[in-house]
Design a protein around this motif. Structure first.
Motif, PDB file in Angstrom:
ATOM      1  N   GLU A 112      51.683  44.256  -2.482  1.00 42.09           N
ATOM      2  CA  GLU A 112      52.236  45.297  -3.356  1.00 42.09           C
ATOM      3  C   GLU A 112      51.136  46.149  -3.958  1.00 42.09           C
ATOM      4  O   GLU A 112      51.277  47.370  -4.101  1.00 42.09           O
ATOM      5  CB  GLU A 112      53.072  44.648  -4.455  1.00 42.09           C
ATOM      6  CG  GLU A 112      53.400  45.536  -5.650  1.00 42.09           C
ATOM      7  CD  GLU A 112      54.126  46.825  -5.268  1.00 42.09           C
ATOM      8  OE1 GLU A 112      54.113  47.759  -6.091  1.00 42.09           O
ATOM      9  OE2 GLU A 112      54.693  46.913  -4.158  1.00 42.09           O
ATOM     10  N   LEU A 113      49.994  45.537  -4.307  1.00 39.37           N
ATOM     11  CA  LEU A 113      48.868  46.303  -4.839  1.00 39.37           C
ATOM     12  C   LEU A 113      48.382  47.326  -3.817  1.00 39.37           C
ATOM     13  O   LEU A 113      48.133  48.500  -4.146  1.00 39.37           O
ATOM     14  CB  LEU A 113      47.737  45.354  -5.230  1.00 39.37           C
ATOM     15  CG  LEU A 113      46.451  45.999  -5.742  1.00 39.37           C
ATOM     16  CD1 LEU A 113      46.704  46.770  -7.033  1.00 39.37           C
ATOM     17  CD2 LEU A 113      45.373  44.939  -5.942  1.00 39.37           C
ATOM     18  N   ILE A 114      48.258  46.900  -2.576  1.00 38.30           N
ATOM     19  CA  ILE A 114      47.822  47.805  -1.503  1.00 38.30           C
ATOM     20  C   ILE A 114      48.828  48.932  -1.307  1.00 38.30           C
ATOM     21  O   ILE A 114      48.455  50.106  -1.182  1.00 38.30           O
ATOM     22  CB  ILE A 114      47.614  47.003  -0.201  1.00 38.30           C
ATOM     23  CG1 ILE A 114      46.390  46.104  -0.346  1.00 38.30           C
ATOM     24  CG2 ILE A 114      47.467  47.930   0.994  1.00 38.30           C
ATOM     25  CD1 ILE A 114      46.232  45.092   0.750  1.00 38.30           C
ATOM     26  N   LYS A 115      50.103  48.594  -1.310  1.00 33.53           N
ATOM     27  CA  LYS A 115      51.148  49.605  -1.123  1.00 33.53           C
ATOM     28  C   LYS A 115      51.120  50.628  -2.257  1.00 33.53           C
ATOM     29  O   LYS A 115      51.308  51.832  -2.037  1.00 33.53           O
ATOM     30  CB  LYS A 115      52.519  48.957  -1.039  1.00 33.53           C
ATOM     31  CG  LYS A 115      53.654  49.953  -0.756  1.00 33.53           C
ATOM     32  CD  LYS A 115      54.993  49.258  -0.644  1.00 33.53           C
ATOM     33  CE  LYS A 115      56.094  50.254  -0.271  1.00 33.53           C
ATOM     34  NZ  LYS A 115      56.221  51.347  -1.239  1.00 33.53           N
ATOM     35  N   ARG A 116      50.877  50.168  -3.460  1.00 31.24           N
ATOM     36  CA  ARG A 116      50.841  51.100  -4.590  1.00 31.24           C
ATOM     37  C   ARG A 116      49.701  52.100  -4.432  1.00 31.24           C
ATOM     38  O   ARG A 116      49.864  53.293  -4.720  1.00 31.24           O
ATOM     39  CB  ARG A 116      50.696  50.336  -5.910  1.00 31.24           C
ATOM     40  CG  ARG A 116      50.835  51.263  -7.112  1.00 31.24           C
ATOM     41  CD  ARG A 116      50.653  50.560  -8.426  1.00 31.24           C
ATOM     42  NE  ARG A 116      50.932  51.480  -9.515  1.00 31.24           N
ATOM     43  CZ  ARG A 116      50.569  51.286 -10.779  1.00 31.24           C
ATOM     44  NH1 ARG A 116      49.922  50.180 -11.118  1.00 31.24           N
ATOM     45  NH2 ARG A 116      50.853  52.180 -11.694  1.00 31.24           N
ATOM     46  N   ILE A 117      48.537  51.624  -3.989  1.00 32.14           N
ATOM     47  CA  ILE A 117      47.400  52.525  -3.790  1.00 32.14           C
ATOM     48  C   ILE A 117      47.703  53.526  -2.678  1.00 32.14           C
ATOM     49  O   ILE A 117      47.394  54.720  -2.790  1.00 32.14           O
ATOM     50  CB  ILE A 117      46.131  51.711  -3.491  1.00 32.14           C
ATOM     51  CG1 ILE A 117      45.738  50.896  -4.731  1.00 32.14           C
ATOM     52  CG2 ILE A 117      44.970  52.625  -3.071  1.00 32.14           C
ATOM     53  CD1 ILE A 117      44.647  49.878  -4.483  1.00 32.14           C
ATOM     54  N   GLN A 118      48.341  53.054  -1.604  1.00 25.10           N
ATOM     55  CA  GLN A 118      48.743  53.975  -0.524  1.00 25.10           C
ATOM     56  C   GLN A 118      49.681  55.052  -1.056  1.00 25.10           C
ATOM     57  O   GLN A 118      49.528  56.236  -0.742  1.00 25.10           O
ATOM     58  CB  GLN A 118      49.438  53.190   0.595  1.00 25.10           C
ATOM     59  CG  GLN A 118      48.514  52.275   1.388  1.00 25.10           C
ATOM     60  CD  GLN A 118      49.277  51.357   2.329  1.00 25.10           C
ATOM     61  OE1 GLN A 118      50.410  50.956   2.034  1.00 25.10           O
ATOM     62  NE2 GLN A 118      48.666  51.013   3.448  1.00 25.10           N
ATOM     63  N   ASP A 119      50.655  54.644  -1.880  1.00 25.00           N
ATOM     64  CA  ASP A 119      51.627  55.600  -2.416  1.00 25.00           C
ATOM     65  C   ASP A 119      50.971  56.584  -3.379  1.00 25.00           C
ATOM     66  O   ASP A 119      51.266  57.792  -3.353  1.00 25.00           O
ATOM     67  CB  ASP A 119      52.768  54.862  -3.109  1.00 25.00           C
ATOM     68  CG  ASP A 119      53.652  54.089  -2.137  1.00 25.00           C
ATOM     69  OD1 ASP A 119      53.575  54.359  -0.921  1.00 25.00           O
ATOM     70  OD2 ASP A 119      54.407  53.211  -2.598  1.00 25.00           O
ATOM     71  N   LEU A 120      50.118  56.083  -4.259  1.00 26.86           N
ATOM     72  CA  LEU A 120      49.457  56.959  -5.227  1.00 26.86           C
ATOM     73  C   LEU A 120      48.553  57.977  -4.537  1.00 26.86           C
ATOM     74  O   LEU A 120      48.482  59.147  -4.935  1.00 26.86           O
ATOM     75  CB  LEU A 120      48.627  56.121  -6.215  1.00 26.86           C
ATOM     76  CG  LEU A 120      49.402  55.327  -7.267  1.00 26.86           C
ATOM     77  CD1 LEU A 120      48.459  54.403  -8.030  1.00 26.86           C
ATOM     78  CD2 LEU A 120      50.117  56.258  -8.247  1.00 26.86           C
ATOM     79  N   ALA A 121      47.882  57.519  -3.485  1.00 21.13           N
ATOM     80  CA  ALA A 121      46.938  58.395  -2.795  1.00 21.13           C
ATOM     81  C   ALA A 121      47.608  59.252  -1.732  1.00 21.13           C
ATOM     82  O   ALA A 121      47.048  60.262  -1.298  1.00 21.13           O
ATOM     83  CB  ALA A 121      45.829  57.556  -2.158  1.00 21.13           C
ATOM     84  N   GLY A 122      48.822  58.850  -1.285  1.00 24.04           N
ATOM     85  CA  GLY A 122      49.507  59.581  -0.238  1.00 24.04           C
ATOM     86  C   GLY A 122      48.839  59.435   1.113  1.00 24.04           C
ATOM     87  O   GLY A 122      48.762  60.391   1.889  1.00 24.04           O
ATOM     88  N   VAL A 123      48.354  58.208   1.401  1.00 28.40           N
ATOM     89  CA  VAL A 123      47.665  57.963   2.672  1.00 28.40           C
ATOM     90  C   VAL A 123      48.259  56.724   3.332  1.00 28.40           C
ATOM     91  O   VAL A 123      48.998  55.948   2.700  1.00 28.40           O
ATOM     92  CB  VAL A 123      46.149  57.755   2.465  1.00 28.40           C
ATOM     93  CG1 VAL A 123      45.520  59.005   1.864  1.00 28.40           C
ATOM     94  CG2 VAL A 123      45.880  56.539   1.585  1.00 28.40           C
ATOM     95  N   GLU A 124      47.907  56.518   4.598  1.00 27.46           N
ATOM     96  CA  GLU A 124      48.403  55.366   5.342  1.00 27.46           C
ATOM     97  C   GLU A 124      47.291  54.412   5.749  1.00 27.46           C
ATOM     98  O   GLU A 124      47.520  53.476   6.518  1.00 27.46           O
ATOM     99  CB  GLU A 124      49.161  55.839   6.596  1.00 27.46           C
ATOM    100  CG  GLU A 124      50.420  56.639   6.261  1.00 27.46           C
ATOM    101  CD  GLU A 124      51.190  57.057   7.498  1.00 27.46           C
ATOM    102  OE1 GLU A 124      50.701  56.809   8.634  1.00 27.46           O
ATOM    103  OE2 GLU A 124      52.282  57.648   7.334  1.00 27.46           O
ATOM    104  N   TYR A 125      46.065  54.626   5.267  1.00 30.09           N
ATOM    105  CA  TYR A 125      45.003  53.667   5.538  1.00 30.09           C
ATOM    106  C   TYR A 125      45.444  52.289   5.027  1.00 30.09           C
ATOM    107  O   TYR A 125      46.310  52.167   4.159  1.00 30.09           O
ATOM    108  CB  TYR A 125      43.705  54.052   4.817  1.00 30.09           C
ATOM    109  CG  TYR A 125      43.162  55.415   5.145  1.00 30.09           C
ATOM    110  CD1 TYR A 125      42.759  55.727   6.433  1.00 30.09           C
ATOM    111  CD2 TYR A 125      43.021  56.381   4.153  1.00 30.09           C
ATOM    112  CE1 TYR A 125      42.239  56.986   6.734  1.00 30.09           C
ATOM    113  CE2 TYR A 125      42.499  57.636   4.437  1.00 30.09           C
ATOM    114  CZ  TYR A 125      42.121  57.928   5.727  1.00 30.09           C
ATOM    115  OH  TYR A 125      41.618  59.168   6.024  1.00 30.09           O
ATOM    116  N   ASP A 126      44.764  51.252   5.512  1.00 28.63           N
ATOM    117  CA  ASP A 126      45.097  49.901   5.065  1.00 28.63           C
ATOM    118  C   ASP A 126      43.814  49.107   4.853  1.00 28.63           C
ATOM    119  O   ASP A 126      42.739  49.484   5.353  1.00 28.63           O
ATOM    120  CB  ASP A 126      45.985  49.195   6.104  1.00 28.63           C
ATOM    121  CG  ASP A 126      46.685  47.954   5.539  1.00 28.63           C
ATOM    122  OD1 ASP A 126      46.616  47.745   4.314  1.00 28.63           O
ATOM    123  OD2 ASP A 126      47.275  47.208   6.324  1.00 28.63           O
TER     124      ASP A 126
END
Length: 273
Positions: free
Chosen positions: A172-186
């Motif tokens: 969930e932490l990773i997903k939140r950063i993806q959403d906040l940044a608007g990127v799909e990196y992992d």
């Protein structure tokens, strides 16, 4: 201590079974000694072949019938759960206390980490007990964990499933950063791109002074560490091979909670092309 209302017979029975059966070090002799220490008559002491769970239940029932309260039964539980008895076996202590608290919840009581009796809302069904027991979720609530720590792993937390609780919280932490940044990196690639030293997508402070940029870099490294040490291995290892204690889970999820709090004030200063 104020007067504690008598417990239901079913509570007495399951408490006796729990205390007598879970910890093999609680022998008949130990039960006898702690009953006397708690000023409860060991009424079945002379019955040599009676199971210790039955002896304990008989003592509880006789005390409660005589005094119309459960005060010394609670005292017995506190004496059994004295932290000094479990200095070298915290896992057993946690297991026994959790099971005892499941039953006390039906009486509106709980034993806290200071071995004190506290009042709680009385449980009326199994799902109530799952929320009230002194397990991982209640400890996270006590330490003020960020709400998003709980978002995708309530069922695992209620079952004290440490492996999946940490896995889901880190995902969930990773997903939140993806959403906040608007990127799909992992994974590590996500953290290195979103929190670059130069031209980052997200910042957690003003990103002006040297100390602010050092803090930014340290936060990125913390996130990379969480991904590398906790999220990635637990995604690929079998649960039975991932040895995680309750304390490990609490410590890891406290770090994840801290990261969420910093992200609460994060600013997006660049859009990824």
């Amino acid at each position: 201590m104020s007067t504690i209302s008598p417990f239901k017979i079913s509570t007495l029975e399951i408490l006796a079974n729990t205390i007598a059966d879970i910890d093999p070090n609680i022998t008949g002799a130990v039960i006898h000694r702690i009953l006397l220490q708690s000023q409860i008559d060991d009424v079945s002491y002379s019955e040599q072949f009676l199971a210790k769970r039955k002896k304990l239940f008989n003592a509880f029932e006789k005390y409660q019938n005589d005094y119309n309260c459960a005060n010394n039964i609670v005292l017995f539980i506190q004496n059994v759960l004295s932290p000094q008895r479990y200095v070298n076996n915290q896992d057993m202590y946690n297991k026994l206390k959790s099971e005892v608290n499941k039953q006390l919840a039906f009486e509106g009581l709980s034993i806290n980490d200071s071995n004190q009796i506290i009042s709680i809302a009385k449980a009326s069904k199994i799902s109530d007990v799952q929320v009230k027991v002194d397990g991982l979720k209640s400890k996270l609530i006590e330490q003020g964990a960020h709400q998003l720590v709980f978002a995708y792993c309530n069922s695992e937390l209620l079952a004290n499933n440490y492996f999946h609780a940490v896995l889901e919280s880190s995902k969930e932490l990773i997903k939140r950063i993806q959403d906040l940044a608007g990127v799909e990196y992992d994974g590590q690639n996500l953290m290195e791109n979103v929190f670059k030293d130069d031209d980052p997508i997200l910042i957690i402070n003003n990103f002006q002074s040297k100390s602010e940029k050092d803090e930014h870099r340290g936060f990125r490294n913390l996130l990379i560490g969480i991904v590398a040490m906790f999220r990635n291995p637990s995604s690929h290892e079998l649960k039975v091979e991932w040895n995680m204690s309750e304390q490990d889970a609490l410590d890891i999820m406290a770090m994840i909670s801290y990261c969420h709090r910093r992200l609460d004030k994060a600013q997006k200063i660049r859009i990824e092309n």
